[in-house]
Design an enzyme around this catalytic site. Sequence first.
Site, PDB file in Angstrom:
ATOM      1  N   GLY A   1       0.766  -1.242   0.000  1.00 30.40           N
ATOM      2  CA  GLY A   1       0.000   0.000   0.000  1.00 30.40           C
ATOM      3  C   GLY A   1       0.791   1.282   0.000  1.00 30.40           C
ATOM      4  O   GLY A   1       0.222   2.346  -0.246  1.00 30.40           O
TER       5      GLY A   1
ATOM      6  N   GLU B   1       4.131  -6.389   1.993  1.00 32.66           N
ATOM      7  CA  GLU B   1       3.887  -6.779   0.591  1.00 32.66           C
ATOM      8  C   GLU B   1       3.826  -5.573  -0.334  1.00 32.66           C
ATOM      9  O   GLU B   1       2.800  -5.311  -0.962  1.00 32.66           O
ATOM     10  CB  GLU B   1       2.545  -7.515   0.489  1.00 32.66           C
ATOM     11  CG  GLU B   1       2.458  -8.806   1.238  1.00 32.66           C
ATOM     12  CD  GLU B   1       1.053  -9.397   1.207  1.00 32.66           C
ATOM     13  OE1 GLU B   1       0.080  -8.660   0.959  1.00 32.66           O
ATOM     14  OE2 GLU B   1       0.936 -10.596   1.428  1.00 32.66           O
ATOM     15  N   PRO B   2       4.906  -4.806  -0.440  1.00 32.64           N
ATOM     16  CA  PRO B   2       4.844  -3.652  -1.338  1.00 32.64           C
ATOM     17  C   PRO B   2       4.832  -4.069  -2.799  1.00 32.64           C
ATOM     18  O   PRO B   2       5.506  -5.027  -3.190  1.00 32.64           O
ATOM     19  CB  PRO B   2       6.134  -2.891  -1.009  1.00 32.64           C
ATOM     20  CG  PRO B   2       7.076  -3.938  -0.516  1.00 32.64           C
ATOM     21  CD  PRO B   2       6.233  -4.974   0.180  1.00 32.64           C
ATOM     22  N   GLY B   3       4.046  -3.396  -3.597  1.00 31.03           N
ATOM     23  CA  GLY B   3       4.062  -3.595  -5.045  1.00 31.03           C
ATOM     24  C   GLY B   3       4.489  -2.291  -5.699  1.00 31.03           C
ATOM     25  O   GLY B   3       5.621  -2.112  -6.147  1.00 31.03           O
TER      26      GLY B   3
ATOM     27  N   CYS C   1     -10.300   5.237 -29.564  1.00 32.29           N
ATOM     28  CA  CYS C   1     -11.578   5.826 -29.968  1.00 32.29           C
ATOM     29  C   CYS C   1     -12.456   6.076 -28.748  1.00 32.29           C
ATOM     30  O   CYS C   1     -13.511   5.451 -28.592  1.00 32.29           O
ATOM     31  CB  CYS C   1     -12.277   4.899 -30.943  1.00 32.29           C
ATOM     32  SG  CYS C   1     -11.335   4.721 -32.430  1.00 32.29           S
TER      33      CYS C   1
ATOM     34  N   TYR D   1       1.190  -1.304 -12.143  1.00 33.13           N
ATOM     35  CA  TYR D   1      -0.184  -1.472 -12.637  1.00 33.13           C
ATOM     36  C   TYR D   1      -0.361  -0.805 -14.003  1.00 33.13           C
ATOM     37  O   TYR D   1      -1.437  -0.286 -14.312  1.00 33.13           O
ATOM     38  CB  TYR D   1      -1.195  -0.922 -11.617  1.00 33.13           C
ATOM     39  CG  TYR D   1      -1.016  -1.528 -10.236  1.00 33.13           C
ATOM     40  CD1 TYR D   1      -1.447  -2.831  -9.979  1.00 33.13           C
ATOM     41  CD2 TYR D   1      -0.386  -0.825  -9.215  1.00 33.13           C
ATOM     42  CE1 TYR D   1      -1.244  -3.407  -8.731  1.00 33.13           C
ATOM     43  CE2 TYR D   1      -0.188  -1.396  -7.963  1.00 33.13           C
ATOM     44  CZ  TYR D   1      -0.622  -2.682  -7.732  1.00 33.13           C
ATOM     45  OH  TYR D   1      -0.431  -3.262  -6.498  1.00 33.13           O
TER      46      TYR D   1
HETATM   47  N1  PLP Z   1      -0.958  -7.196  -0.994  1.00 29.78           N
HETATM   48  C1  PLP Z   1      -2.209  -7.426  -1.416  1.00 29.78           C
HETATM   49  C2  PLP Z   1      -2.977  -8.536  -0.794  1.00 29.78           C
HETATM   50  C3  PLP Z   1      -2.786  -6.649  -2.422  1.00 29.78           C
HETATM   51  O1  PLP Z   1      -4.026  -6.899  -2.842  1.00 29.78           O
HETATM   52  C4  PLP Z   1      -2.015  -5.604  -2.994  1.00 29.78           C
HETATM   53  C5  PLP Z   1      -2.560  -4.734  -4.047  1.00 29.78           C
HETATM   54  O2  PLP Z   1      -3.660  -4.813  -4.478  1.00 29.78           O
HETATM   55  C6  PLP Z   1      -0.707  -5.410  -2.547  1.00 29.78           C
HETATM   56  C7  PLP Z   1      -0.209  -6.214  -1.547  1.00 29.78           C
HETATM   57  C8  PLP Z   1       0.192  -4.366  -3.122  1.00 29.78           C
HETATM   58  O3  PLP Z   1      -0.282  -3.090  -2.977  1.00 29.78           O
HETATM   59  P1  PLP Z   1       0.637  -1.883  -3.389  1.00 29.78           P
HETATM   60  O4  PLP Z   1       1.012  -2.061  -4.822  1.00 29.78           O
HETATM   61  O5  PLP Z   1      -0.194  -0.702  -3.179  1.00 29.78           O
HETATM   62  O6  PLP Z   1       1.835  -1.899  -2.501  1.00 29.78           O
END
Ligand code: PLP
Length: 418
Positions: free
Chosen positions: A241, A279-281, A348, A377
């Site tokens: 997050g 769990e950073p993305g 379009c 994303y």
């Molecule tokens: N963990 C879980 C379970 C998620 O659903 C998500 C994103 O949807 C993430 C981690 C990663 O979130 P972020 O990219 O905001 O760090």
Amino acid sequence: MADLPLAALLPRGSAVAADGRLSVGGCDVGELAERFGTPAYLVAEDDLRSRAREMVAALAGHPGGGEVVFASKAFPCTAVYRLFAEEGLGCDVASGGELFMALAAGFPPERIYLHGNAKSEAEIVAALAAAVGHIVVDSADDLDKLERLAERDQDVLLRVTPGVEADTHHAVATGHAGSKFGVRLSDAPAAIARIEASRHLRLRGLHMHIGSQLFDLEPYRAGLAALASLGSFPVVDAGGGLAATYLTDDPAPAPEVWVAGILAAVSELMGEGVRVVIEPGRALVAAGCVTVYRVETVKRNASTWVAVDGGMSDNLRPMLYDARYEAVIADRVHLTGGERCRVAGKHCESGDVIVAEAHLPDPRPGDLLVTPATGAYVHAMANNYNGVPRPPVVFCSDGSARAVVRRETYEDLLVRDA
Ligand code: PLP
């Protein structure tokens, strides 16, 4: 906080030459566009690695230990999985397809976490067969399937919806009561009891993910307090997050600040000995990538429209989340100010606007336009609307570049014809 310079939005190691030409990972963007075509996702490999190392370092001193898990939905391609596997991270997968890619990239199964609010039996079977480290239980139906399918011991976490409101776009808020994810706080004790009584499921701890693109630590604290009310467990997974910086006037918190906030809350509410998974993305991958486009037309009516050769097929975030980006022209990055423009795509649909407000110095057809911070994303949600082939992913490092995902061709658009 003071506004950042535009350069702060570019991947680490980017440079702007005296004549205004941009380079990423030591590679001139104009030359990359010639070689790989446009649009293209240009990834500074070292940026991704350095951000992974920072997250790991931030977690390292915690007495209970911990693990940085890459939320792979943010940038799922084999090369990115491989890079984070090499950096020693764990990996979260939210579907059988992401699991397949993670394994194909050589991710050690014991470092994989399987998520999903609607896991199929086939996905669970695949995860069990691969011996993934953890499966995150999201519902009573998940438990039914897992109990039926597990033939040997399997570590699990229970995803709990802590009932906190995170300040973000509604589509990426997930921790509120009524979310489609996880079990309600009030249902959690029964789920915990059920897992503890099951033959093969080993409950390691609780999980929450309260939302994405978050700037504030307070909801994490509130969420962790809710989890702490459910009892003591060896592990807590605080989810991802952490926000990424997309705009010069909207800087995201530093990862060490985010991690320190989570660790302080866990230590206080659950004890120092609890192992912390994060769990950073987005925070790992957004900043390390830019998209380069070719400007096709410049039209002046009520707005100045700068239309490029991509759009909502290669970046859906502005349409899905009202996401805002900035833009620069690849050989005039040194010029500030410029004309107020809207950067449109080629699709379009009037909603196909990828930068609602950019200031571009004398934009002309043929220019290369770069949008920073497109690593999260973006490739992940690319699509073929209007039959537009998806762009390549190009890794750049130390002055050399290689396509790690090739550009789609028109022939690819026919390969699934039956
Ligand atoms: N963990 C879980 C379970 C998620 O659903 C998500 C994103 O949807 C993430 C981690 C990663 O979130 P972020 O990219 O905001 O760090």
